[in-house]
Motif scaffolding. Structure first.
Motif, mmCIF file in Angstrom:
data_model
loop_
_atom_site.group_PDB
_atom_site.id
_atom_site.type_symbol
_atom_site.label_atom_id
_atom_site.label_comp_id
_atom_site.label_asym_id
_atom_site.label_seq_id
_atom_site.Cartn_x
_atom_site.Cartn_y
_atom_site.Cartn_z
ATOM 1 N N GLU A 5 -9.690 -5.922 -2.677
ATOM 2 C CA GLU A 5 -8.453 -5.145 -2.805
ATOM 3 C C GLU A 5 -7.278 -5.960 -2.278
ATOM 4 O O GLU A 5 -6.218 -6.001 -2.890
ATOM 5 C CB GLU A 5 -8.549 -3.857 -1.985
ATOM 6 C CG GLU A 5 -9.695 -2.967 -2.359
ATOM 7 C CD GLU A 5 -9.364 -2.017 -3.485
ATOM 8 O OE1 GLU A 5 -8.350 -2.245 -4.159
ATOM 9 O OE2 GLU A 5 -10.135 -1.068 -3.679
ATOM 10 N N MET A 9 -4.060 -7.176 -4.310
ATOM 11 C CA MET A 9 -2.742 -6.759 -3.868
ATOM 12 C C MET A 9 -1.849 -7.982 -3.692
ATOM 13 O O MET A 9 -0.669 -7.969 -4.073
ATOM 14 C CB MET A 9 -2.879 -6.018 -2.550
ATOM 15 C CG MET A 9 -1.845 -4.980 -2.343
ATOM 16 S SD MET A 9 -2.515 -3.711 -1.270
ATOM 17 C CE MET A 9 -2.254 -4.436 0.314
ATOM 18 N N ILE A 16 5.255 -10.295 -8.657
ATOM 19 C CA ILE A 16 6.554 -9.631 -8.681
ATOM 20 C C ILE A 16 7.677 -10.659 -8.649
ATOM 21 O O ILE A 16 8.669 -10.534 -9.337
ATOM 22 C CB ILE A 16 6.659 -8.647 -7.488
ATOM 23 C CG1 ILE A 16 5.752 -7.446 -7.751
ATOM 24 C CG2 ILE A 16 8.100 -8.201 -7.278
ATOM 25 C CD1 ILE A 16 5.535 -6.567 -6.547
ATOM 26 N N ARG A 332 10.543 -2.430 5.286
ATOM 27 C CA ARG A 332 10.363 -0.998 5.010
ATOM 28 C C ARG A 332 8.985 -0.726 4.433
ATOM 29 O O ARG A 332 8.312 0.221 4.817
ATOM 30 C CB ARG A 332 11.440 -0.519 4.036
ATOM 31 C CG ARG A 332 12.746 -0.172 4.702
ATOM 32 C CD ARG A 332 12.869 1.346 4.924
ATOM 33 N NE ARG A 332 13.034 2.053 3.664
ATOM 34 C CZ ARG A 332 14.198 2.160 3.023
ATOM 35 N NH1 ARG A 332 15.287 1.654 3.552
ATOM 36 N NH2 ARG A 332 14.285 2.808 1.893
ATOM 37 N N GLU A 333 8.604 -1.610 3.485
ATOM 38 C CA GLU A 333 7.284 -1.445 2.868
ATOM 39 C C GLU A 333 6.192 -1.483 3.933
ATOM 40 O O GLU A 333 5.258 -0.674 3.914
ATOM 41 C CB GLU A 333 7.055 -2.559 1.843
ATOM 42 C CG GLU A 333 5.666 -2.524 1.243
ATOM 43 C CD GLU A 333 5.357 -3.713 0.340
ATOM 44 O OE1 GLU A 333 6.289 -4.230 -0.298
ATOM 45 O OE2 GLU A 333 4.170 -4.094 0.274
ATOM 46 N N ARG A 337 3.602 1.439 4.762
ATOM 47 C CA ARG A 337 2.153 1.215 4.743
ATOM 48 C C ARG A 337 1.535 1.647 6.063
ATOM 49 O O ARG A 337 0.460 2.240 6.103
ATOM 50 C CB ARG A 337 1.844 -0.258 4.469
ATOM 51 C CG ARG A 337 2.045 -0.648 3.004
ATOM 52 C CD ARG A 337 1.729 -2.111 2.773
ATOM 53 N NE ARG A 337 2.084 -2.535 1.424
ATOM 54 C CZ ARG A 337 1.314 -2.360 0.356
ATOM 55 N NH1 ARG A 337 0.134 -1.765 0.480
ATOM 56 N NH2 ARG A 337 1.708 -2.766 -0.833
ATOM 57 N N ILE A 347 -2.383 -5.178 7.353
ATOM 58 C CA ILE A 347 -1.103 -5.831 7.082
ATOM 59 C C ILE A 347 -1.232 -7.336 7.255
ATOM 60 O O ILE A 347 -0.799 -8.116 6.406
ATOM 61 C CB ILE A 347 -0.009 -5.300 8.043
ATOM 62 C CG1 ILE A 347 0.107 -3.781 7.942
ATOM 63 C CG2 ILE A 347 1.319 -5.986 7.794
ATOM 64 C CD1 ILE A 347 0.698 -3.258 6.673
ATOM 65 N N GLN A 350 -3.172 -8.847 4.465
ATOM 66 C CA GLN A 350 -2.415 -8.860 3.220
ATOM 67 C C GLN A 350 -1.521 -10.104 3.132
ATOM 68 O O GLN A 350 -1.510 -10.812 2.128
ATOM 69 C CB GLN A 350 -1.557 -7.598 3.127
ATOM 70 C CG GLN A 350 -0.722 -7.533 1.850
ATOM 71 C CD GLN A 350 0.233 -6.346 1.861
ATOM 72 O OE1 GLN A 350 0.096 -5.416 2.667
ATOM 73 N NE2 GLN A 350 1.180 -6.354 0.957
#
Lengths: 441, 252
Positions: A5, A9, A16, A332-333, A337, A347, A350
């Motif tokens: 995952e 991600m 992006i 903010r993200e 989360r 985090i 990631q």
């Protein structure tokens, strides 16, 4: 949240901002492609040298007589009875019939063949064994008929190989040389008769060496005639036991390898010379000479690679820089989360994985570019060689050989770069206070 | 329904810059019980401490003093990992500025709490679609937040808050960034979730009008609860059994 995952991600978030991701990779791409280019060149030079070396005669072992290490008696020249005899060699080969062969080219001197009443053609008689034309050293091609066979040698047949140049000299165009018998008058005055069994072709380099381009009169060229070794031996009235040699070349087939071949030779001759006080048979492997060249090349390759690898650190700093910016942007993200239940480890993982993936993809692209560079440089080298030293071109096979070790090491290193330079930003993200992160504008 | 309140606070205080000359106390001696199935609003002017209270309720922050039990479990002794787990399972956040993650579509946003709960991808998507259907966004699940209007974003955010079927939904000014009409729609959605799903909802707002719609209105001023009033059975929503439950709790 599991590992796969996290990877998905990370990919999603790299997609992006494709441009930024690519620019971040660029540092890594340049670093890795430099390392791979250099190691590919180094490795290819090594491979090319060793191939060329084998082509030019590296692929045989040279057996020669030498004084034993522990010999303390008076030094003297080797006597006839100390020498290696053809009988011994035949015996050795008979023990390992499909693995070893003897490679002999014995010059039997000049001979003349009357072409017509006025012209005698001069030739060089060369006695060879059946294996001779199998050697990579001998790049001559049989264009008509067949090569000298084992049976030719064993049964001392009077077959001979002539060259395409000789056919041009001696025969009329369209005349079939195969099956024609030639009379050779040796320098000693003896006359030998040999029947042509095959025609071989000279290489361009050999034709140059024969002076094809300088000598106007074709008949003046001295060509080579190949005859079976054992036949010549018999003609000279010698027995294989009497035929002595101070050195002999032993080759090996694909069923064997150099180490086994050495072992066989040692086994046989150590026993043969066990009772000889002064002499023993030593093996010289020309390929061992390559070892030193390879070592030097390796050192140079590694040294330059390390310098190139330093650029990876620059790339790594670039990755860290972008990761820090990206984390600030996504404060903010990160807050969201965390509010949604992401653990600090989630985090951290990631962002570390994002950094590693950037570096790994950069590394893969770098490897691809590096290998491509290797091929491009080889193509350029080939073009240069063809224009500058074309006569040697057929002896040199340019091989592009990317170093697998270098590829894996540099991919590992680029991942490590990602880990090292991604960890600090990721740790910062993981340690963010969710309230502050959520409020961040 | 359980007898113990979902949220139980006793003499909760919150101070910042403790021991420094600029020490600042935000919350004073808060005592608060919120029962399961209640729709409570916390009203207060900005700076009154209501956001701090919400952060404490949402386990994003810890009280300096006092005790806070969520679903009967005291939160004082919990470490960060346990707090994260509880946030994940027990609390659904709805923010004023939606806080959807940009560049990932509505389904993926709703899946987020499920992702951290460790649910496999397929089940996650199923559940997320179900929730989007519930909030009336079933036809927009592939849209990125940037392609959604404010009201739509907030509905996605509410679906996300509902993902792990939490004990409470904590909504911080959910209509603050919306116009009256879409704000109304969002409020209707909260009423629907309250009535149909029996959700406990804590709505933080500065608007007395919105607060009026809820069962119970808690007013905060300068870090203290100054009133805690039951709403008179209203025009908007007929009484449900949750009211009797609450009365039972109040009687304690």
């Amino acid at each position: 949240m599991n590992f796969i995952e996290s990877i998905k991600m990370a990919f999603a978030s790299l997609m992006i901002n494709k441009m930024r991701s690519f620019l971040t990779m660029l540092g890594i791409i340049i670093g890795i492609s430099a390392v791979i280019t250099i190691t590919t060149i180094g490795n290819s030079i090594q491979k090319t040298l060793s191939n060329t070396f084998n082509t030019l005669g590296g692929a045989t072992l040279e057996l020669y007589l030498t004084v034993k290490d522990d010999y303390e008696g008076e030094w003297s020249e080797e006597e006839e009875e100390d020498m290696i005899t053809l009988e011994m060699v035949d015996e050795l080969l008979a023990q390992h019939p499909n693995e070893l062969y003897m490679s002999v080219t014995q010059n039997c001197g000049k001979a003349s063949i009357p072409k017509n009443d006025t012209v005698d053609l001069q030739v060089n008689m060369l006695a060879i064994t059946d294996s001779q034309f199998k050697l990579p050293t001998v790049r001559k091609q049989i264009v008509k008929g067949r090569a000298i066979s084992k049976a030719d040698c064993e049964q001392c047949k009077h077959g001979c190989l002539v060259s395409d140049v000789f056919v041009e000299q001696y025969f009329k165009p369209n005349e079939d040389p195969i099956g024609k018998t030639l009379t050779f008058t040796m320098e000693t005055g003896e006359n030998y008769h040999f029947t042509i069994i095959g025609v071989m072709e000279y290489t361009e380099l050999e034709k140059n060496q024969l002076g094809m381009n300088q000598i106007r009169n074709l008949d003046e060229i001295e060509t080579h005639i190949y005859v079976p070794y054992h036949t010549m031996l018999k003609l000279s009235g010698k027995d294989p036991g009497e035929q002595t040699m101070s050195w002999v070349d032993i080759g090996w087939t694909n069923d064997c390898d150099v180490e086994t071949a050495k072992k066989y030779c040692h086994e046989y001759f150590d026993e043969k010379y066990a009772n000889n006080d002064q002499w023993e048979v030593e093996i010289f492997d020309p390929a061992e000479q390559m070892g030193m060249i390879n070592t030097v090349l390796n050192v140079i390759t590694i040294a330059i690679s390390i310098i190139a690898a330093i650029s990876l650190i620059v790339g790594g700093v670039g990755v860290m820089n972008i990761m820090l910016v990206s984390i600030l942007e996504r404060t903010r993200e990160i807050g969201v989360r965390k509010a949604m239940g992401a653990l600090n480890t989630d985090i951290r993982r990631q962002f570390v994985i994002e950094a590693i993936i950037i570096c790994l993809i950069g590394g893969l692209i770098g490897v691809a570019i590096g290998i491509t560079n290797g091929f491009v440089i080889s193509a350029i080298a080939k073009a240069i060689m063809n224009s500058v030293a074309s006569q040697y071109a057929e002896y040199i096979t340019l091989t592009v050989q990317p170093s697998l070790t270098a590829i894996f090491v540099s991919l590992g290193f680029s991942m490590l770069t990602g880990l090292a330079f991604g960890y600090y930003p990721a740790e910062r993200a993981a340690k963010m206070n969710p309230i502050d992160a959520l409020r961040y504008e | 329904m359980s007898n113990s309140p979902v949220i139980h606070m006793e003499s909760v205080t919150k101070k910042y810059y403790i021991g420094e000359p600029n020490e600042l106390q935000i919350l004073f001696d808060i005592a608060l019980d919120i029962n399961e199935g209640e729709f409570v609003s916390i009203v207060g002017a900005s700076g009154s401490g209501k956001s701090t209270l919400m952060n404490i309720i949402g386990l994003l922050d810890r009280p300096t003093d006092g005790s806070y039990a969520l679903s009967g479990n005291d939160t004082k002794s919990l470490d960060d990992i346990q707090l994260s787990r509880i946030r994940n399972k027990e609390i659904g956040f709805v923010f004023q500025n939606f806080n959807l993650i940009p560049k990932i579509n509505a389904v993926r946003n709703v899946e987020l709490p499920l992702l951290y709960a460790g649910m496999p991808q397929k089940k996650r998507t199923e559940r997320a679609m179900e929730l989007l259907e519930l909030v009336g966004m079933g036809d927009r699940y592939t849209h990125d937040p940037s392609q959604l209007s404010g009201g739509q974003k907030q509905r996605v955010a509410i679906a996300r808050a509902m993902a792990n079927n939490p004990s409470i939904i904590l909504a911080d000014e959910p209509t603050g960034a919306l116009d009256t009409k879409t704000g109304r729609m969002v409020m209707d959605l909260f009423h629907k979730l309250h009535k149909e799903e029996g959700k406990t909802i804590v709505l933080i707002t500065h608007s007395p009008e919105l607060a009026q719609e809820t069962d119970r209105m808690i007013t905060i001023s300068d870090g203290r609860i100054i009133s805690d009033a039951e709403r008179v059975p209203s025009l908007i929503r007929p009484d449900s059994d949750s009211d009797s439950d609450r009365e039972g709790a109040d009687a304690e």
